[in-house]
Design an enzyme around this catalytic site. Structure first.
Site, PDB file in Angstrom:
ATOM      1  N   ASN A 278      -9.731   4.586  -4.713  1.00 46.35           N
ATOM      2  CA  ASN A 278      -9.259   3.328  -4.978  1.00 46.35           C
ATOM      3  C   ASN A 278      -7.642   3.536  -4.488  1.00 46.35           C
ATOM      4  O   ASN A 278      -6.716   4.307  -4.641  1.00 46.35           O
ATOM      5  CB  ASN A 278      -9.556   3.277  -6.620  1.00 46.35           C
ATOM      6  CG  ASN A 278      -8.369   2.046  -6.341  1.00 46.35           C
ATOM      7  OD1 ASN A 278      -7.919   1.136  -6.203  1.00 46.35           O
ATOM      8  ND2 ASN A 278      -8.401   1.742  -8.037  1.00 46.35           N
TER       9      ASN A 278
ATOM     10  N   LYS B 239      -5.900   1.212  -4.670  1.00 42.67           N
ATOM     11  CA  LYS B 239      -4.568   0.296  -4.783  1.00 42.67           C
ATOM     12  C   LYS B 239      -4.457  -0.521  -4.621  1.00 42.67           C
ATOM     13  O   LYS B 239      -3.606  -0.882  -3.238  1.00 42.67           O
ATOM     14  CB  LYS B 239      -3.730   1.333  -6.177  1.00 42.67           C
ATOM     15  CG  LYS B 239      -4.635   2.164  -6.996  1.00 42.67           C
ATOM     16  CD  LYS B 239      -3.962   2.460  -8.215  1.00 42.67           C
ATOM     17  CE  LYS B 239      -4.790   3.476  -8.858  1.00 42.67           C
ATOM     18  NZ  LYS B 239      -4.103   3.811 -10.000  1.00 42.67           N
TER      19      LYS B 239
ATOM     20  N   HIS C 276     -10.276  -2.551 -14.395  1.00 44.66           N
ATOM     21  CA  HIS C 276      -9.475  -1.003 -14.372  1.00 44.66           C
ATOM     22  C   HIS C 276      -7.569  -1.031 -14.944  1.00 44.66           C
ATOM     23  O   HIS C 276      -7.861  -2.504 -15.332  1.00 44.66           O
ATOM     24  CB  HIS C 276      -8.914  -1.322 -12.291  1.00 44.66           C
ATOM     25  CG  HIS C 276      -7.797   0.117 -12.458  1.00 44.66           C
ATOM     26  ND1 HIS C 276      -6.688   0.300 -13.496  1.00 44.66           N
ATOM     27  CD2 HIS C 276      -8.529   1.551 -12.124  1.00 44.66           C
ATOM     28  CE1 HIS C 276      -6.446   1.677 -12.332  1.00 44.66           C
ATOM     29  NE2 HIS C 276      -7.307   2.025 -11.407  1.00 44.66           N
TER      30      HIS C 276
ATOM     31  N   GLU D 108      -4.986  -1.139 -14.662  1.00 43.04           N
ATOM     32  CA  GLU D 108      -4.144  -1.873 -14.646  1.00 43.04           C
ATOM     33  C   GLU D 108      -4.290  -3.483 -14.582  1.00 43.04           C
ATOM     34  O   GLU D 108      -3.094  -3.886 -14.839  1.00 43.04           O
ATOM     35  CB  GLU D 108      -3.878  -1.162 -13.394  1.00 43.04           C
ATOM     36  CG  GLU D 108      -2.557   0.324 -13.176  1.00 43.04           C
ATOM     37  CD  GLU D 108      -3.231   0.714 -11.707  1.00 43.04           C
ATOM     38  OE1 GLU D 108      -3.814   0.254 -10.648  1.00 43.04           O
ATOM     39  OE2 GLU D 108      -3.311   1.881 -11.613  1.00 43.04           O
TER      40      GLU D 108
ATOM     41  N   GLU E 185     -11.383   6.424 -17.345  1.00 45.13           N
ATOM     42  CA  GLU E 185     -10.157   6.530 -16.249  1.00 45.13           C
ATOM     43  C   GLU E 185      -8.900   6.185 -18.157  1.00 45.13           C
ATOM     44  O   GLU E 185      -8.668   5.147 -18.405  1.00 45.13           O
ATOM     45  CB  GLU E 185     -10.019   5.539 -15.796  1.00 45.13           C
ATOM     46  CG  GLU E 185     -10.858   5.704 -14.685  1.00 45.13           C
ATOM     47  CD  GLU E 185     -10.164   5.283 -13.224  1.00 45.13           C
ATOM     48  OE1 GLU E 185      -9.945   5.755 -12.171  1.00 45.13           O
ATOM     49  OE2 GLU E 185      -9.202   3.161 -13.140  1.00 45.13           O
TER      50      GLU E 185
ATOM     51  N   GLY F 116      -2.351   8.442 -12.726  1.00 39.26           N
ATOM     52  CA  GLY F 116      -0.961   8.646 -11.699  1.00 39.26           C
ATOM     53  C   GLY F 116      -0.385   9.520 -12.276  1.00 39.26           C
ATOM     54  O   GLY F 116       1.400   9.122 -12.239  1.00 39.26           O
TER      55      GLY F 116
ATOM     56  N   SER G  94      -6.073  11.438 -12.415  1.00 43.61           N
ATOM     57  CA  SER G  94      -5.026  12.200 -11.783  1.00 43.61           C
ATOM     58  C   SER G  94      -6.569  13.563 -10.836  1.00 43.61           C
ATOM     59  O   SER G  94      -6.175  14.846 -11.529  1.00 43.61           O
ATOM     60  CB  SER G  94      -4.005  13.277 -12.169  1.00 43.61           C
ATOM     61  OG  SER G  94      -3.189  12.173 -12.994  1.00 43.61           O
TER      62      SER G  94
HETATM   63  P1  13P Z   1      -5.061   8.485  -9.754  1.00 38.08           P
HETATM   64  O1  13P Z   1      -6.236   9.233  -9.241  1.00 38.08           O
HETATM   65  O2  13P Z   1      -3.759   8.295  -9.173  1.00 38.08           O
HETATM   66  O3  13P Z   1      -4.052   9.062 -11.469  1.00 38.08           O
HETATM   67  O4  13P Z   1      -5.919   7.164  -9.946  1.00 38.08           O
HETATM   68  C1  13P Z   1      -6.420   6.913 -10.824  1.00 38.08           C
HETATM   69  C2  13P Z   1      -7.282   5.995 -10.666  1.00 38.08           C
HETATM   70  O5  13P Z   1      -6.566   4.878 -11.529  1.00 38.08           O
HETATM   71  C3  13P Z   1      -8.314   4.863 -10.350  1.00 38.08           C
HETATM   72  O6  13P Z   1      -8.855   4.148  -9.950  1.00 38.08           O
END
Ligand code: 13P
Length: 256
Positions: A9, A11, A99, A101, A171, A177, A217
């Site tokens: 992803n 982003k 997601h 976010e 997740e 992150g 992560s």
């Molecule tokens: P990170 O691997 O940067 O923690 O992000 C995970 C994520 O949100 C994938 O959709």
């Protein structure tokens, strides 16, 4: 046998020229990598780059393209939205739905996500449906309850045949992150819980068919331990998917 999947992803990262360079590097390495052939690999860039990534993925075995979101409505006066049909018309195959976010910054609720899942399935796109709890929820020991609600409210209207088409991703928000990964025991526990929920509602067959990815992560160092868990079928990777060498290492991290 369930599909083993590694999805990157991206982003809201990379300018167009950088995205082209990134997908170029990844596909050049994958073309020459028979060890990765049986793993489903999905690159999920920002909308404007989807078509480019689709083109680059031609000729690489089991490499697909996804979108990070889609509209809940079919078409019409929804300025700024991108429909599932539009994504399909670009020849992408997957869409991330739910997601954390999107849930937290854009206030997407269970009903919005239910509609997005339906919109994807109608277009034969595979939703990668994300669930996960915040740090506060885990600390108050309500993580199972919250994940169960996310799944049942947005997905349990589906038939077993429809449910089997999904990919799920656990997740934990506190791991995204942050460099704080769930331990393999925490990941396995939650993945097992999710699979048991599917089994209770849809039966053993469906439960054994649906791939459940871990995200948060997950990186080139910890993927081997996470992917060794019996209910972890791969990863949804953020930061590490922007580094070709790390993304490829993660793809190689499944038990032999
Ligand atoms: P990170 O691997 O940067 O923690 O992000 C995970 C994520 O949100 C994938 O959709």
């Amino acid at each position: 046998m369930r599909n083993k999947i590694v999805a990157g992803n991206w982003k809201m990262n990379k300018l167009y020229s950088e995205a082209v360079e990134l997908v170029d590097e990844i596909t050049i390495q994958l073309k020459d990598d028979p060890k990765a052939d049986d793993i489903i690999k999905i690159i999920i860039p920002a909308f404007p780059y989807i078509r480019k990534v689709v083109r680059h993925s031609h000729g690489v075995k089991n490499l697909f393209t996804g979108a990070q979101n889609c509209a809940s409505e079919e078409s019409g006066a929804y300025t700024g939205e991108v429909s599932a049909a539009m994504i399909k018309s670009l020849e992408a195959n997957y869409v991330i739905v739910g997601h954390s976010e999107r849930r937290s910054y854009y206030k997407e609720n269970h009903l919005d996500l239910k509609k997005k899942v339906n919109a994807c399935l109608e277009q034969s796109l595979t939703p990668i449906f994300c669930v996960g709890e915040t740090k506060e929820i885990r600390q108050s020991n309500k993580h199972y309850e919250v994940v169960a609600e996310q799944i049942s409210e947005s997905l349990f209207h589906l038939s077993a045949a429809e449910f089997e088409k999904l990919v799920l991703a656990y997740e934990p928000v506190w791991a995204i992150g942050t460099g704080l990964t769930a331990t393999s025991a925490q990941a396995q526990e939650m993945h097992h819980f999710i699979r048991s929920m599917i089994e209770k509602n849809y039966g053993k067959d469906a439960a054994h068919k649906v791939s459940i990815l871990y995200g948060g992560s997950c990186n080139a160092k910890n993927a081997t331990e996470l992917f060794a868990c019996p209910d972890v079928d791969g990863g949804l990777i953020g930061g590490a998917s922007l580094v070709p060498k790390d993304f490829i290492t993660i793809i190689h991290s499944f038990p032999k």
